[in-house]
Design an enzyme around this catalytic site. Structure first.
Site, short mmCIF file in Angstrom:
data_model
loop_
_atom_site.label_atom_id
_atom_site.label_comp_id
_atom_site.label_asym_id
_atom_site.label_seq_id
_atom_site.Cartn_x
_atom_site.Cartn_y
_atom_site.Cartn_z
N CYS A 121 30.28 49.06 36.08
CA CYS A 121 29.45 47.83 36.32
C CYS A 121 27.91 47.99 36.09
O CYS A 121 27.14 47.08 36.37
CB CYS A 121 29.77 47.28 37.80
SG CYS A 121 31.29 46.89 38.12
N HIS A 132 24.04 42.71 40.76
CA HIS A 132 25.58 42.87 39.91
C HIS A 132 26.27 41.87 40.96
O HIS A 132 25.95 41.87 42.07
CB HIS A 132 25.92 44.11 40.11
CG HIS A 132 27.34 44.33 39.66
ND1 HIS A 132 27.96 43.67 38.96
CD2 HIS A 132 28.38 44.75 40.44
CE1 HIS A 132 29.23 43.83 38.63
NE2 HIS A 132 29.74 44.65 39.44
N ASN A 175 34.13 39.18 39.95
CA ASN A 175 33.14 40.26 39.39
C ASN A 175 33.45 40.67 37.72
O ASN A 175 34.59 40.93 37.44
CB ASN A 175 33.61 41.58 40.08
CG ASN A 175 32.93 42.93 39.65
OD1 ASN A 175 32.08 42.91 38.68
ND2 ASN A 175 33.11 43.84 40.50
N1 COA Z 1 44.32 39.13 50.27
C1 COA Z 1 45.07 39.25 51.76
N2 COA Z 1 44.88 40.41 52.39
C2 COA Z 1 44.44 41.59 51.50
C3 COA Z 1 43.94 41.53 50.16
C4 COA Z 1 44.00 40.31 49.61
N3 COA Z 1 43.86 40.01 48.37
N4 COA Z 1 43.54 42.72 49.95
C5 COA Z 1 43.55 43.68 50.79
N5 COA Z 1 44.22 43.04 51.90
C6 COA Z 1 44.63 43.25 53.14
C7 COA Z 1 44.89 44.87 53.39
O1 COA Z 1 46.31 45.09 52.81
C8 COA Z 1 44.51 45.23 54.66
O2 COA Z 1 45.49 44.92 55.43
P1 COA Z 1 45.88 45.85 56.88
O3 COA Z 1 44.84 45.58 57.56
O4 COA Z 1 47.17 45.08 57.27
O5 COA Z 1 46.25 47.09 56.24
C9 COA Z 1 43.51 44.21 54.84
O6 COA Z 1 43.44 43.12 54.06
C10 COA Z 1 42.14 44.95 54.70
O7 COA Z 1 41.13 43.98 55.14
P2 COA Z 1 39.60 44.71 55.55
O8 COA Z 1 39.83 46.06 56.02
O9 COA Z 1 39.15 43.73 56.45
O10 COA Z 1 39.12 44.54 53.83
P3 COA Z 1 37.50 44.91 53.80
O11 COA Z 1 36.64 43.99 54.73
O12 COA Z 1 37.25 46.17 53.56
O13 COA Z 1 37.40 43.96 52.37
C11 COA Z 1 37.22 44.54 50.28
C12 COA Z 1 38.03 44.62 51.25
C13 COA Z 1 37.88 44.95 48.70
C14 COA Z 1 36.96 43.05 49.90
C15 COA Z 1 35.87 45.23 50.53
O14 COA Z 1 36.10 46.30 50.76
C16 COA Z 1 35.10 45.39 49.34
O15 COA Z 1 34.31 44.18 48.90
N6 COA Z 1 34.83 46.44 48.62
C17 COA Z 1 33.77 46.38 47.79
C18 COA Z 1 34.53 46.37 46.49
C19 COA Z 1 33.69 45.96 45.45
O16 COA Z 1 32.63 45.58 45.02
N7 COA Z 1 34.18 46.70 44.15
C20 COA Z 1 33.69 46.66 42.74
C21 COA Z 1 32.60 47.30 42.70
S1 COA Z 1 31.72 47.09 41.16
#
Ligand code: COA
Length: 334
Positions: free
Chosen positions: A116, A261, A291
């Site tokens: 990224c 980004h 993204n």
């Molecule tokens: N749909 C529904 N549920 C989902 C899911 C989806 N697409 N993806 C994951 N989950 C579930 C998981 O299984 C987990 O369930 P559990 O609690 O029963 O185990 C739960 O959602 C996790 O939720 P939460 O911890 O609230 O997620 P989060 O707030 O950390 O959000 C991301 C997850 C990935 C959106 C967040 O961590 C994020 O944006 N991280 C950065 C990612 C990024 O930018 N990557 C690219 C970098 S260049």
């Protein structure tokens, strides 16, 4: 040693494939919901390229728009710097695909792998070449076909819902206007976190690089520690913006426009809050494209340049964070 030349962006272009996949479409493929995706990331839809196309095809379309914007011809390009994490082939790089598609002669074609942050890394490489006088006009490309390597089932939902396909390019060249130009670039990496966001297989550390067993175990898809990525992004991005501002003896308020980004709307909101800047000083298109990794920043630049959100003379600050980890910032007078 002759004086280094000032450099500026001569034109921008972008291209996204026409096929739109909304969050509702993804609901049909996996256990997810529009509400979960919008709340966590700000993404509403993304584009996926048709099978048979690769990043070089998307980049070629974007390049035509940038050439028109810059008033240049394909033969005016002296080199290509191509940033992608989803190349057409494992090798050769997508730079030579694009060189061939454009028919721009036997110019050098560099490939960068900085995820990224790939576009900002590419900008730095191109700037160094132009500043030194080795090349005049360089096509800097960020392009991704993420749809090829995401697991569109419930098992891959944490990664799959976040990414889309697209291409963004700029043409960088020598600057004849003392009021404009690229002021600085600051780039970083920290390989201690290389496993936090990765696509490991096929792996050249294994022999063979890919097996049927690995495929059965879906090891050929990316994996991510989302929380760790999030935590680092909201720290590193403001940090590297401050680094750029301090280098140029400027303050956050001096910047006219921030281009971040497009990984997650919540990340960008947190960065803006950290810098104490209003939402009106930035623009996000993650809701429509997801993204697009290396393509995200040049896609935002292109939409903003065309709509007049970014105007000649504006002080623009870009910042990125991604797998590696890699991160960086660039400051320029548009
Ligand atoms: N749909 C529904 N549920 C989902 C899911 C989806 N697409 N993806 C994951 N989950 C579930 C998981 O299984 C987990 O369930 P559990 O609690 O029963 O185990 C739960 O959602 C996790 O939720 P939460 O911890 O609230 O997620 P989060 O707030 O950390 O959000 C991301 C997850 C990935 C959106 C967040 O961590 C994020 O944006 N991280 C950065 C990612 C990024 O930018 N990557 C690219 C970098 S260049």
């Amino acid at each position: 040693m002759p004086a280094l030349r000032s450099v500026r962006i001569l034109g921008t272009g972008m291209y996204v494939p026409p096929d739109v996949y909304t969050n509702k479409d993804l609901e049909k493929m996996m256990d997810t919901s529009d509400e979960w995706i919008v709340q966590r990331s700000g993404i509403r839809e993304r584009r996926f390229a048709k099978p048979g196309l690769g990043v070089s095809d998307l980049a070629a379309e974007a390049t035509q728009h940038a050439l028109t914007a810059a008033g240049l011809k394909v033969s005016d390009i002296d080199a290509i710097v191509f940033a992608t994490l989803s190349p057409d082939y494992y090798f050769p790089g997508s730079g030579v695909f694009l060189q061939n598609l454009l028919g721009c002669g036997q110019i050098p074609a560099f490939d960068l792998r900085n995820q990224c942050s790939g576009f900002l890394y590419g900008l730095n490489v191109a700037k160094a070449f132009i500043s030194s006088g080795q090349y005049d006009r360089i096509l800097v490309v960020g392009a991704e076909c993420h749809s090829r390597a995401i697991n569109l089932t419930t098992a891959g939902r944490d990664v799959a819902v976040l990414f889309g396909d697209g291409a963004g390019v700029v043409i960088l060249g020598p600057n004849d206007d003392p009021k404009r130009g690229l002021l600085s670039l600051h780039l970083h990496s920290d390989g201690a976190h290389r496993d936090a966001l990765k696509m490991e297989f096929p792996s050249m550390r294994k022999w063979p690089a890919i097996t049927q067993e690995m495929l059965n175990d879906t090891k050929h898809y990316p994996t991510m520690d989302g929380r760790l990525v999030f935590k680092n992004a909201v720290t590193r991005m403001p940090e590297v913006v401050h680094e750029a501002l301090a280098y140029n003896q400027l303050k956050p308020d001096d910047v006219d426009f921030y281009v971040f980004h497009q990984a997650n709307l919540r990340i960008n909101e947190a960065v803006l809050k950290h810098l104490a800047q209003p939402a009106s000083k930035t623009y996000n298109n993650i809701d429509r494209y997801g993204n697009c990794s290396a393509a995200s920043i040049p896609m935002v630049l292109d939409e903003c340049a065309r709509s007049g959100r970014i105007k000649p003379g504006d002080l623009v600050c870009m910042a990125s964070f991604g797998a590696g980890f890699t991160w960086g910032s660039a400051l320029l007078r548009w």
